[in-house]
Design a protein around this motif. Structure first.
Motif, short mmCIF file in Angstrom:
data_model
loop_
_atom_site.label_atom_id
_atom_site.label_comp_id
_atom_site.label_asym_id
_atom_site.label_seq_id
_atom_site.Cartn_x
_atom_site.Cartn_y
_atom_site.Cartn_z
N GLN A 170 -50.20 59.86 -12.47
CA GLN A 170 -49.69 61.09 -11.86
C GLN A 170 -48.70 61.72 -12.82
O GLN A 170 -47.63 61.18 -13.08
CB GLN A 170 -49.03 60.77 -10.52
CG GLN A 170 -48.43 61.98 -9.82
CD GLN A 170 -47.65 61.61 -8.56
OE1 GLN A 170 -47.42 60.41 -8.30
NE2 GLN A 170 -47.26 62.59 -7.78
N THR A 171 -49.05 62.88 -13.36
CA THR A 171 -48.18 63.58 -14.31
C THR A 171 -47.51 64.75 -13.60
O THR A 171 -48.16 65.49 -12.85
CB THR A 171 -48.97 64.08 -15.52
OG1 THR A 171 -49.61 62.96 -16.16
CG2 THR A 171 -48.06 64.77 -16.53
N CYS A 172 -46.21 64.91 -13.85
CA CYS A 172 -45.44 65.99 -13.21
C CYS A 172 -44.82 66.89 -14.27
O CYS A 172 -44.90 66.62 -15.47
CB CYS A 172 -44.37 65.39 -12.31
SG CYS A 172 -45.03 64.32 -10.99
N TRP A 175 -49.70 54.67 -11.67
CA TRP A 175 -50.03 53.75 -10.58
C TRP A 175 -51.12 52.80 -11.08
O TRP A 175 -52.31 53.01 -10.86
CB TRP A 175 -50.50 54.54 -9.36
CG TRP A 175 -49.50 55.55 -8.88
CD1 TRP A 175 -49.43 56.87 -9.22
CD2 TRP A 175 -48.41 55.31 -8.00
NE1 TRP A 175 -48.36 57.47 -8.60
CE2 TRP A 175 -47.71 56.54 -7.84
CE3 TRP A 175 -47.95 54.18 -7.32
CZ2 TRP A 175 -46.59 56.66 -7.04
CZ3 TRP A 175 -46.83 54.31 -6.51
CH2 TRP A 175 -46.16 55.53 -6.37
N CYS A 216 -42.87 63.46 -8.70
CA CYS A 216 -42.18 62.44 -9.50
C CYS A 216 -40.68 62.70 -9.42
O CYS A 216 -40.18 63.58 -10.13
CB CYS A 216 -42.64 62.48 -10.95
SG CYS A 216 -44.43 62.41 -11.20
N SER A 262 -43.58 61.20 -15.12
CA SER A 262 -44.89 60.79 -14.62
C SER A 262 -44.75 59.42 -13.96
O SER A 262 -43.76 58.71 -14.17
CB SER A 262 -45.92 60.73 -15.75
OG SER A 262 -45.54 59.73 -16.71
N THR A 283 -46.22 67.89 -9.12
CA THR A 283 -47.34 67.23 -9.78
C THR A 283 -48.22 68.25 -10.49
O THR A 283 -48.59 69.27 -9.91
CB THR A 283 -48.18 66.45 -8.76
OG1 THR A 283 -47.36 65.45 -8.13
CG2 THR A 283 -49.37 65.76 -9.42
N THR A 334 -54.21 55.09 -11.64
CA THR A 334 -54.08 56.54 -11.51
C THR A 334 -52.77 57.02 -12.12
O THR A 334 -51.69 56.59 -11.71
CB THR A 334 -54.15 56.95 -10.02
OG1 THR A 334 -55.41 56.52 -9.48
CG2 THR A 334 -54.03 58.45 -9.87
N LEU A 341 -53.64 64.61 -12.15
CA LEU A 341 -53.91 63.27 -11.64
C LEU A 341 -55.13 62.73 -12.38
O LEU A 341 -56.23 63.29 -12.27
CB LEU A 341 -54.18 63.32 -10.13
CG LEU A 341 -54.11 61.98 -9.39
CD1 LEU A 341 -52.64 61.56 -9.23
CD2 LEU A 341 -54.76 62.09 -8.01
N VAL A 400 -52.06 62.03 -2.63
CA VAL A 400 -50.81 62.18 -3.40
C VAL A 400 -49.75 62.72 -2.44
O VAL A 400 -49.77 63.90 -2.09
CB VAL A 400 -50.99 63.14 -4.59
CG1 VAL A 400 -49.67 63.32 -5.33
CG2 VAL A 400 -52.05 62.61 -5.54
N VAL A 411 -49.48 56.44 -4.13
CA VAL A 411 -50.75 57.13 -4.31
C VAL A 411 -51.82 56.09 -4.00
O VAL A 411 -51.86 55.03 -4.63
CB VAL A 411 -50.92 57.66 -5.74
CG1 VAL A 411 -52.34 58.13 -5.97
CG2 VAL A 411 -49.95 58.81 -6.01
#
Length: 245
Positions: free
Chosen positions: A145-147, A154, A54, A151, A59, A143, A62, A50, A31
């Motif tokens: 990034q949650t899924c 970054w 994950c 997650s 995702t 950053t 963010l 993105v 990312v």
């Protein structure tokens, strides 16, 4: 003899193609952030990319954390996501360049998906901001990034002088360059710095935002293409050669 040479040539072609694929994958795995201007005091559109989920999971959000040098940003609307901002209050008011004082700043911007982003699709998120007057300094934007499952945070910052490839989950970044000469920057949002400044920015991104990691991959790509051409010629020659009886 002919079979041996043909086998070796085919093996070389396969290895070259594999290295090319690995190189391109490394260049686009993170990312990252791409600015349209890096000049100090200019206005810039910083676009976060993105490229994947994950480990195969879609995702869902963010969260972009802003560096201390920034007081505010303007998020660009993405119709597939809702936007929320987090604020941070100062213990003592902060004095701006124009002499005015502020008591809080925007500390993070979160995009939340209306429909989870397919892990095999990409999307972009753009913030409008004024680049601080800190030429030569690299600003990092951790950053999260949650899924749907798991997650990726970054947030890793490489050691001084090291490539972002030296860390597992590099934070998107922007390196501030020298201010544009008077008259070159008209002061409007999204103003583009000179091409020389933009090239010197070295911001972390799918393209300019990840130059530190991308250029070795593209060198590998060029070498791979040359290897394929040479390997193909060798394959043709080996096919035409007839061993004496």
């Amino acid at each position: 003899m002919r079979f041996s040479r043909t086998f070796k040539t085919t093996l070389a072609l396969g290895a070259t193609a594999g290295l090319m694929a690995l190189g391109l994958g490394a260049a686009s795995a993170h990312v990252d952030a791409t600015p349209d201007s890096t000049a100090a005091n200019s206005y810039s559109l910083l676009t976060f990319s993105v490229p994947h989920g994950c480990s195969g999971s879609p995702t869902t959000s963010l969260k972009i954390t802003l560096p201390e040098e920034l007081n505010s940003v303007t998020p660009t609307v993405n119709p597939n996501w809702t936007i929320s901002e987090s604020t941070e209050k100062f213990a003592t008011p902060r004095t701006l360049a124009d002499g005015s004082k502020i008591t809080e700043r925007t500390s993070a911007v979160t995009y939340t998906a209306k429909t989870p982003l397919d892990p095999h699709q990409r999307d972009t998120f753009t913030l409008s901001l004024q680049v601080p007057d800190t030429a030569g300094k690299t600003l990092y934007f951790p950053t999260l990034q949650t899924c749907e499952k798991g997650s990726t945070d970054w947030k890793d910052i490489p050691a001084a002088g090291a490539s972002e490839d030296s860390v597992q989950s590099p934070a998107p970044s922007l390196t501030v360059t020298a201010a544009v000469a008077a008259g070159a920057d008209h002061g409007s949002h999204g103003t583009t710095a000179s091409s020389a400044d933009a090239a010197a920015g070295g911001a972390s991104g799918e393209n300019a935002g990840n130059d530190g990691a991308a250029w070795p991959a593209w060198l590998g790509f060029g070498a791979g293409v040359a290897g394929l051409v040479l390997g193909g010629l060798a394959f043709i020659r080996s096919g035409r050669t007839v061993s004496p009886k």
